[in-house]
Scaffold this active site. Structure first.
Site, mmCIF file in Angstrom:
data_model
loop_
_atom_site.group_PDB
_atom_site.id
_atom_site.type_symbol
_atom_site.label_atom_id
_atom_site.label_comp_id
_atom_site.label_asym_id
_atom_site.label_seq_id
_atom_site.Cartn_x
_atom_site.Cartn_y
_atom_site.Cartn_z
ATOM 1 C CD GLU A 253 8.289 0.667 6.499
ATOM 2 O OE1 GLU A 253 9.210 -0.169 6.528
ATOM 3 O OE2 GLU A 253 7.268 0.565 7.211
ATOM 4 C CB THR A 295 9.916 -4.270 8.426
ATOM 5 O OG1 THR A 295 9.297 -3.011 8.464
ATOM 6 C CG2 THR A 295 10.765 -4.388 7.166
ATOM 7 C CG HIS A 410 8.336 3.688 9.386
ATOM 8 N ND1 HIS A 410 7.718 4.079 10.558
ATOM 9 C CD2 HIS A 410 8.621 2.376 9.522
ATOM 10 C CE1 HIS A 410 7.643 3.030 11.360
ATOM 11 N NE2 HIS A 410 8.179 1.988 10.756
ATOM 12 C CG ASP A 469 7.058 -3.142 4.973
ATOM 13 O OD1 ASP A 469 6.090 -2.427 4.646
ATOM 14 O OD2 ASP A 469 7.923 -2.781 5.807
ATOM 15 C CG HIS A 470 4.117 -3.514 7.359
ATOM 16 N ND1 HIS A 470 3.815 -2.198 7.639
ATOM 17 C CD2 HIS A 470 5.454 -3.634 7.555
ATOM 18 C CE1 HIS A 470 4.917 -1.577 8.021
ATOM 19 N NE2 HIS A 470 5.938 -2.420 7.970
HETATM 20 C C1 GP9 Z 1 13.113 -0.697 10.848
HETATM 21 C C2 GP9 Z 1 12.258 -0.657 9.653
HETATM 22 C C3 GP9 Z 1 10.854 -0.278 9.990
HETATM 23 O O1 GP9 Z 1 14.375 -1.174 10.632
HETATM 24 O O2 GP9 Z 1 12.332 -1.863 8.994
HETATM 25 O O3 GP9 Z 1 10.249 -1.224 10.748
HETATM 26 P P1 GP9 Z 1 8.669 -1.354 10.899
HETATM 27 O O4 GP9 Z 1 8.242 -0.455 11.991
HETATM 28 O O5 GP9 Z 1 8.048 -0.975 9.602
HETATM 29 O O6 GP9 Z 1 8.477 -2.780 11.216
HETATM 30 MN MN MN Z 2 7.933 -1.678 7.673
#
Ligand code: GP9
Ligand code: MN
Length: 622
Positions: A253, A295, A410, A469-470
């Protein structure tokens, strides 16, 4: 004052000016809009006015009795739209689109993050609405509404129309084909204003809805020619090296590449990963390519090697489409495909989209034991997530493709004191300061998971893939990032900062750092080649990261791009090696090619074109 009272147009003009001034101030304090020259500044200044004149002007057609109500309502609604964008921008560094508004499945979980972006002082964003209300209601004698003649209305709207065209004309000079190249929302907002932008977005929404109804198999011909021409031969030494092995994939994440091999307060941020990359293939020139779907966009890229959408999250907008997913191809090759993520199953519409992609099983929130003790922020802490997932992993049929989506790192990066393995950084941004501590926690969680995989005898039988992921730290924190890197962050650096780590561990292999340029679009062909699966009839935009001939550029969802030689961002070309601005004589051709590719991918999704394609024969179905 006298003139203000006397003119028939005063109420309209007054309401317009109030909102106009507010909008311009908002541009300056709430949105981080790049201005390159005086002309752009001028366009920015006038951009909101045409819309405001049009809507407030409609009051001329309304019975005098209701005019105050109308003016007030328009001012309030417009201000609410602006404020929604302000809050959204703080969190996503982007403007709202219609599809994003309908992602209600996410709202509950987004609460904590969005709420943390709202302040009491935001009430100032409604100062103009309050002033207008006071004048309209408390001082009803201030204006006496008068009726307008046909001629007056005509003159008013002709003047307004000329302002609209003047604005569009200037924007067209600054940014040719502004409305057809709408990948860059900042560009749109700064040229036509936030309100016209919203209207334009509504238009785009209806256009894309129609696109599917009108699509036919013929639309695929040109696209197929393009994707086939891009395909590259796999790396012969590695092709099939992982045949029959499990794939364990970890989505890290918000993990950017800059944390790898770096320290904060003298301590390593990712001590475990720093060791792990020494015995893995570590790609240090690899980018995320996500858009508004964050994500879920990274998951979409992984599974389809198609680009996510420029507006909204494709997981929401096109969950009913036909796809040739990685999951489906793996299933044909005897794999069991599962996703593990301790969040509400409807978040990002995963429960629906996973069905279309062909996942066998989704272990979501309801499969985990989440308590006050073992959770923080967005939910189950990563260490507990991996621990509880292990019981499931041991049970599923082999070989499997198991995707683990972490969550603790996150935004807003909250952690219990006892889970802090390092202390926060000291900079002007608390978000960045805390970010290091949650990345460090995530690193610890991954370590515990890898140890368990070894204990359970799974490690030697599996290919382990990890990637960020980003981004986690948006441009809003550039100043603080500058404090961390001890340099000023340029637009070129912002592009560089979109690099995320990609780590591929193959049992028995020696460590190697690979600096081949790549992005998430390349994951699908890379994974398939490692497993010895070559589906020539597949439609994808990526290339095998190990292929010696790999040559595709990294294309960001907003049209920025990176090649080995040039980097294009905010309207300027840079030398990828030195980061210095450069002149590219055929620059426009490059940009065109990039936009073509994004368009092809969009056409597949908006037209649901894969329903016209038989992937086993490689033929178009009439
Ligand atoms: C939510 C998690 C986070 O299920 O994957 O999402 P994001 O805000 O990073 O897209
Ligand atoms: Mn994410």
């Amino acid at each position: 004052m006298k003139l203000l009272k006397q003119s028939k147009f005063s109420p309209i003009l007054f309401a317009t000016v109030l909102l106009w001034v507010k909008t311009y101030i908002t541009y300056k304090v709430a949105f981080n809009i790049t201005i390159d020259n005086k002309m752009q500044e001028f366009i920015l200044l006038i951009s909101p006015v045409s819309f405001l004149l049009i809507v407030f002007g409609l009051s001329m057609f309304i019975n005098e009795k209701y005019r105050n109500k109308y003016l007030f309502s328009v001012s309030l609604i417009t201000s609410l739209i602006l404020y929604a964008n302000i809050v959204f921008y703080r969190f996503f560094n982007d403007f709202i689109t219609i599809p994003v508004m309908f992602q209600t499945g996410n709202f509950h979980d987004l609460d904590i993050s969005v709420m943390s972006e709202m302040n009491l002082t935001d009430i100032f964003y409604f100062t103009d609405v309050i002033i207008l209300a006071i004048i309209l209601y408390k001082k009803p004698k201030f204006w006496k509404h008068q009726s307008f003649s046909k001629v007056e209305r005509r003159v008013y709207y002709l003047t307004t129309a000329s302002i609209v065209f003047f604005n569009l004309g200037l924007a067209e000079i600054q940014r040719p084909e502004l409305l057809t190249r709408t990948f860059d929302r900042e560009m749109l907002v700064k040229n036509i204003g936030p309100y016209n932008y919203t209207l334009y977005d509504i238009y785009l929404q209806s256009k894309t809805s129609a696109q599917k109804a009108l699509a036919t198999g013929d639309d695929l011909v040109e696209i197929l020619n393009y994707t086939r021409s891009m395909d590259k031969e796999p790396n012969q030494d590695l092709f099939g090296i992982g045949k029959g092995k499990n794939i364990i994939l970890i989505s890290l994440e918000s993990t950017q590449n800059f944390v790898i091999n770096r320290t904060v307060n003298g301590q390593e941020i990712t001590p475990f990963l720093n060791d792990f990359i020494k015995e893995s293939y570590y790609f240090d020139n690899f980018y995320h390519q996500t858009g508004q779907g964050k994500t879920s966009d990274s998951e979409f890229l992984l599974d389809n090697s198609l680009y996510p959408l420029g507006r909204g999250a494709v997981f929401f907008t096109h969950a009913g489409n036909e796809y040739i997913s990685l999951a489906k191809i793996l299933k044909e090759n005897n794999y069991y495909v599962a996703s593990f993520h301790a969040n509400n199953k409807a978040f990002w519409n995963r429960n629906m989209m996973y069905q279309s992609l062909g996942y066998d099983r989704f272990y979501s929130l309801e499969d985990y034991d989440v308590t006050e003790e073992n959770s923080i922020g967005w939910g189950l802490k990563d260490i507990h997530f991996f621990k509880q997932s292990m019981d499931y992993l041991k049970e599923i049929p082999k070989p499997y493709f198991a995707k683990f989506i972490t969550l603790t790192n996150h935004h807003p990066f909250i952690l219990d004191e006892k889970d802090m393995y390092i202390q926060p950084f000291h900079s002007s941004s608390d978000i960045l300061n805390r970010y290091f501590t949650t990345v460090r926690y995530e690193d610890e969680a991954v370590k515990t998971f890898i140890e368990r995989l070894k204990e359970e005898g799974i490690y030697d039988d599996s290919i382990i893939i990890m990637y960020g992921d980003h981004y986690g730290i948006s441009e809003k924190h550039n100043e603080a990032l500058g404090e961390y890197f001890e340099k000023e962050i340029t637009p070129f650096d912002v592009v560089e900062l979109q690099k995320v780590p990609l780590i591929i561990h193959i049992p028995g292999q020696k460590g190697e750092t690979i600096s081949t340029l790549g992005g998430q679009i390349d994951l699908k062909p890379t994974i398939l080649h490692l497993l010895g699966i070559e589906k020539k009839t597949d439609i994808h935009f990526g290339q095998d990261l190990f292929s010696p001939n790999k040559d595709n550029p990294v294309i960001f969802r907003d049209g920025r791009f990176v090649t080995d030689k040039i980097t294009y961002t905010t309207g300027t070309f840079y030398d990828t090696k030195t980061g210095e601005p450069i002149d590219v004589p055929n620059g426009d051709q490059y940009i065109q090619k990039i936009l073509y590719e994004l368009n092809y991918s969009d056409q597949i999704i908006y037209g649901d074109l894969l329903r016209f394609y038989d992937v086993n024969t490689g033929r178009i179905i009439e």
